[in-house]
Write a protein that holds these residues in place. Structure first.
Motif, mmCIF file in Angstrom:
data_model
loop_
_atom_site.group_PDB
_atom_site.id
_atom_site.type_symbol
_atom_site.label_atom_id
_atom_site.label_comp_id
_atom_site.label_asym_id
_atom_site.label_seq_id
_atom_site.Cartn_x
_atom_site.Cartn_y
_atom_site.Cartn_z
ATOM 1 N N PHE A 88 -14.005 12.778 -24.677
ATOM 2 C CA PHE A 88 -14.252 12.765 -23.293
ATOM 3 C C PHE A 88 -15.529 13.263 -23.109
ATOM 4 O O PHE A 88 -16.187 13.998 -23.921
ATOM 5 C CB PHE A 88 -13.209 13.828 -22.518
ATOM 6 N N SER A 153 -11.829 26.559 -18.345
ATOM 7 C CA SER A 153 -11.339 25.458 -18.953
ATOM 8 C C SER A 153 -9.888 25.304 -18.415
ATOM 9 O O SER A 153 -9.274 26.047 -17.762
ATOM 10 C CB SER A 153 -11.102 25.775 -20.485
ATOM 11 N N ALA A 154 -9.631 23.980 -18.732
ATOM 12 C CA ALA A 154 -8.330 23.523 -18.208
ATOM 13 C C ALA A 154 -7.298 24.191 -18.989
ATOM 14 O O ALA A 154 -6.132 24.380 -18.395
ATOM 15 C CB ALA A 154 -8.109 21.809 -18.526
ATOM 16 N N SER A 155 -7.382 24.693 -20.179
ATOM 17 C CA SER A 155 -6.687 25.175 -20.909
ATOM 18 C C SER A 155 -6.182 26.786 -20.276
ATOM 19 O O SER A 155 -4.851 27.097 -20.093
ATOM 20 C CB SER A 155 -6.966 25.642 -22.251
ATOM 21 N N HIS A 194 -1.474 17.344 -22.792
ATOM 22 C CA HIS A 194 -2.439 18.165 -23.849
ATOM 23 C C HIS A 194 -1.998 19.187 -24.500
ATOM 24 O O HIS A 194 -1.116 19.812 -23.863
ATOM 25 C CB HIS A 194 -3.681 18.539 -22.973
ATOM 26 N N SER A 196 -2.767 22.034 -24.622
ATOM 27 C CA SER A 196 -3.013 23.396 -24.125
ATOM 28 C C SER A 196 -1.727 23.760 -23.262
ATOM 29 O O SER A 196 -1.510 25.132 -22.844
ATOM 30 C CB SER A 196 -4.242 23.185 -22.989
ATOM 31 N N THR A 247 0.377 14.907 -16.075
ATOM 32 C CA THR A 247 -0.802 14.881 -16.298
ATOM 33 C C THR A 247 -1.581 13.559 -15.576
ATOM 34 O O THR A 247 -0.844 12.443 -15.588
ATOM 35 C CB THR A 247 -1.282 14.517 -17.651
ATOM 36 N N GLY A 249 -4.043 11.281 -16.129
ATOM 37 C CA GLY A 249 -5.195 10.867 -17.014
ATOM 38 C C GLY A 249 -4.971 11.648 -18.454
ATOM 39 O O GLY A 249 -5.737 12.753 -18.698
ATOM 40 N N THR A 251 -5.067 12.730 -22.292
ATOM 41 C CA THR A 251 -6.107 12.818 -23.360
ATOM 42 C C THR A 251 -6.196 11.460 -24.380
ATOM 43 O O THR A 251 -7.191 10.972 -24.414
ATOM 44 C CB THR A 251 -6.125 14.242 -24.156
ATOM 45 N N ASP A 276 -2.449 18.464 -14.279
ATOM 46 C CA ASP A 276 -3.715 18.658 -15.204
ATOM 47 C C ASP A 276 -4.262 17.337 -15.074
ATOM 48 O O ASP A 276 -3.917 15.958 -15.615
ATOM 49 C CB ASP A 276 -3.141 19.013 -16.477
ATOM 50 N N ASP A 305 -11.730 19.071 -14.430
ATOM 51 C CA ASP A 305 -12.964 19.626 -15.049
ATOM 52 C C ASP A 305 -14.147 19.072 -14.618
ATOM 53 O O ASP A 305 -14.473 17.935 -15.062
ATOM 54 C CB ASP A 305 -12.861 19.443 -16.633
ATOM 55 N N HIS A 307 -16.944 19.767 -15.778
ATOM 56 C CA HIS A 307 -17.591 20.091 -17.042
ATOM 57 C C HIS A 307 -17.141 18.921 -17.787
ATOM 58 O O HIS A 307 -17.790 18.478 -19.030
ATOM 59 C CB HIS A 307 -17.346 21.288 -17.577
ATOM 60 N N LYS A 308 -16.445 17.940 -17.578
ATOM 61 C CA LYS A 308 -15.910 16.789 -18.419
ATOM 62 C C LYS A 308 -16.771 15.444 -17.492
ATOM 63 O O LYS A 308 -17.657 15.020 -18.462
ATOM 64 C CB LYS A 308 -14.675 16.521 -18.376
ATOM 65 N N THR A 317 -13.893 24.458 -14.648
ATOM 66 C CA THR A 317 -12.919 24.027 -14.380
ATOM 67 C C THR A 317 -12.606 24.544 -12.978
ATOM 68 O O THR A 317 -12.488 25.526 -12.671
ATOM 69 C CB THR A 317 -11.728 24.403 -15.356
HETATM 70 N N1 PLP Z 1 -6.241 18.460 -20.511
HETATM 71 C C1 PLP Z 1 -6.477 17.394 -20.744
HETATM 72 C C2 PLP Z 1 -5.814 16.099 -19.897
HETATM 73 C C3 PLP Z 1 -7.617 17.111 -21.396
HETATM 74 O O1 PLP Z 1 -7.957 15.804 -21.839
HETATM 75 C C4 PLP Z 1 -8.227 18.212 -22.019
HETATM 76 C C5 PLP Z 1 -9.448 17.962 -22.894
HETATM 77 O O2 PLP Z 1 -9.412 17.022 -23.645
HETATM 78 C C6 PLP Z 1 -7.875 19.580 -21.548
HETATM 79 C C7 PLP Z 1 -6.810 19.605 -20.860
HETATM 80 C C8 PLP Z 1 -8.467 20.755 -22.367
HETATM 81 O O3 PLP Z 1 -9.584 20.706 -21.622
HETATM 82 P P1 PLP Z 1 -10.501 22.383 -21.670
HETATM 83 O O4 PLP Z 1 -11.379 22.084 -22.818
HETATM 84 O O5 PLP Z 1 -11.102 22.391 -20.179
HETATM 85 O O6 PLP Z 1 -9.492 23.171 -21.955
#
Ligand code: PLP
Length: 490
Positions: A88, A153-155, A194, A196, A247, A249, A251, A276, A305, A307-308, A317
């Motif tokens: 990404f 982070s999204a995590s 994801h 996470s 989700t 979108g 990953t 997410d 994010d 940051h993406k 995030t």
């Molecule tokens: N969720 C989704 C849908 C993602 O695509 C990603 C990263 O690829 C993440 C979570 C994790 O992102 P982060 O690095 O911000 O924890």
């Protein structure tokens, strides 16, 4: 010899070396397209250039900076290259880097409102701006019972959502006594969510075994009927379905889970819905792309994010909750040494209570810089270009009989493969990346090795997308020739 008699840097030296670093970065921006996108470094090649021991005496700054060029640069994969189409985007921009520099230079800790009021208030304010900018549910605004916070982070956002959901499902009992073995808490997400989500459940003490992976449809989106059936069965068995992660979108393939139908199922079961939208949320800057958030009103929490894909360098995030009190109750502990009048007045927010760490950087600065520098219209223009080029790329794939699309491409991510076996596709990817002229990654869809092409780097132009497609086509043509026993170059 160090450049000054004292070991630390004087403001004048800081100015001089600061300019040197900014010059180096500006030159890097100019040169980045010329580097192989994927680092060609062999394992341990960076360490081999580093001295075994730390220097006893300070070294000249010029030497340190020169070693960035000599030692570090060859070991980098260039995420800011316009030929970066992997994973990404982690796109950055001048205003973001400068905002981040300012944050480092100010060196404040924004854990409490009192430890730097402007840090907390700018963060709350900018996150309210984003609610308007993306047309997110009004319940996420700070003026009501919700609010937003910047996470690393999204995590981490997923973990915090899980903790808040756990707090709500157990009325705080888990905070006091840990996860109660008598009450089986179950979480749900699609098989495409994801990793996470599962990690967050492990960290929260729920455990991987209490995550149900729900089937997806032919677009790789979660099937709400399968979700309902699973939750019903689990509830009949005496468990508590407490958390659903959807989700916007994914990953792997950018699949869009149907938030509205999932939200209705969550309502039926009283389960927390976390959405997410890590990369794709940025698309909602553009009114015509807001279909990705259809049904977001059902969400108890949401993250995307900047940051993406929103030109803000890692980490940033944006995480929102509809009932901030749930999150705060899950995470607040007040030791004596953090007590202060402002917190006790109830008139301020202390963001330390909104995530796991105590300390926090002033990340809102870079987001503020980005939004002010580009303006909402400026950001939209970039996103629209990326989406248009993603769709154009998907069209080229569709029109080439040697290739096939593996999933819908609603935004900037295209999943495709060369017709034929997996090992052909794996070798194709290896060869493309080995050229250094583009960098793509892969996933597995419907069991097949699939290439992913994601457009989103700040400086990508149409010519880079065209060149990458030509490279893919030519590499595949060469491989077909080789397979047919002709070793002639194309
Ligand atoms: N969720 C989704 C849908 C993602 O695509 C990603 C990263 O690829 C993440 C979570 C994790 O992102 P982060 O690095 O911000 O924890």
């Amino acid at each position: 010899m160090p450049p000054s008699a004292t070991p630390h840097m004087t403001p004048e030296e800081f100015r001089r070396y600061g300019y040197a670093v900014v010059d180096w970065l500006a030159n890097y921006q100019r040169r980045v397209e010329s580097f192989p996108v994927l680092s060609q470094a062999a394992p341990n090649s960076t360490r081999a250039l580093l001295p075994a021991e730390a220097p006893q005496q300070g070294e000249p700054f010029e030497l340190i900076l020169a070693d960035v060029e000599r030692i570090i640069l060859p070991g980098l994969t260039h995420w800011q290259s316009p030929n970066f189409f992997a994973y990404f985007p982690a796109n950055s921009s001048g205003p973001s880097v400068l905002g981040d520099l300012l944050s480092s230079g100010l060196g404040i800790q924004g854990m409490l409102w009192a430890t730097s009021p402007a840090a907390t208030e700018l963060e709350t304010h900018v996150l309210d701006w984003l609610v308007d900018m993306l047309d997110l549910p009004r319940g996420f605004l700070s003026s009501g019972s919700g609010g937003g916070v910047i996470q690393d982070s999204a995590s981490s956002a997923a973990l915090c959502a899980i903790l808040a959901a756990r707090e709500r499902a157990t009325e705080g009992a888990t905070n006091r006594s840990g996860v109660n073995q008598q009450q089986q808490l179950l979480a749900y997400c699609s098989s495409q969510a994801h990793s996470s989500i599962e990690k967050g459940l492990r960290v929260a003490g729920i455990g991987s075994a209490n995550l149900r992976l729900v089937e997806v449809d032919e677009t790789f989106a979660l099937r709400p009927d399968a979700l309902r059936a699973q939750m019903e069965e689990d509830r009949r068995g005496g468990a508590t379905p407490f958390f659903v992660a959807a989700t916007a979108g994914t990953t792997s393939s950018n699949a869009m889970d149907p938030l509205d139908r999932i939200g209705r199922v969550c309502n039926e079961f009283g389960a927390w819905l976390h959405v997410d939208a890590a990369m794709s949320g940025t698309a909602a800057l553009c009114p015509e792309l807001r279909f990705i958030h259809k049904g977001l009103d059902y969400a108890d929490s949401y993250c995307f994010d900047p940051h993406k894909w929103m030109f803000t360098n890692f980490d940033c995030t944006a995480f929102y909750v509809r009932e901030r009190q749930r999150l705060i109750s899950a995470l607040t502990i007040i030791p004596e040494y953090l007590r202060n009048q402002a917190s006790e007045s109830g008139a301020v927010w202390d963001y330390r209570d909104w995530h796991v760490p105590l300390g926090r950087r002033f990340r809102a600065l870079k987001l503020w810089f980005v939004i002010r520098h580009f303006g909402v219209e400026g950001l939209r223009q970039y996103v629209r270009r990326h989406v248009a080029w993603g769709r154009q790329f998907a069209g080229w794939v569709r029109d080439d009989r040697h290739f096939q699309l593996m999933a819908p491409a609603p935004l900037n991510l295209v999943c495709f493969r060369h017709v034929g076996p997996d090992d052909f596709n794996a070798e194709l990817l290896r060869r493309i990346n080995q050229t250094g002229r583009a960098y793509l990654t892969h996933t597995r869809l419907s069991g097949a090795f699939t290439l992913r092409f994601c457009v989103g780097q700040t400086n990508t132009e149409l010519r880079h997308v065209e060149a990458a497609w030509l490279l893919i086509q030519q590499t595949a043509a060469q491989m077909r020739l080789e397979a047919a026993g002709h070793n002639s170059p194309i």
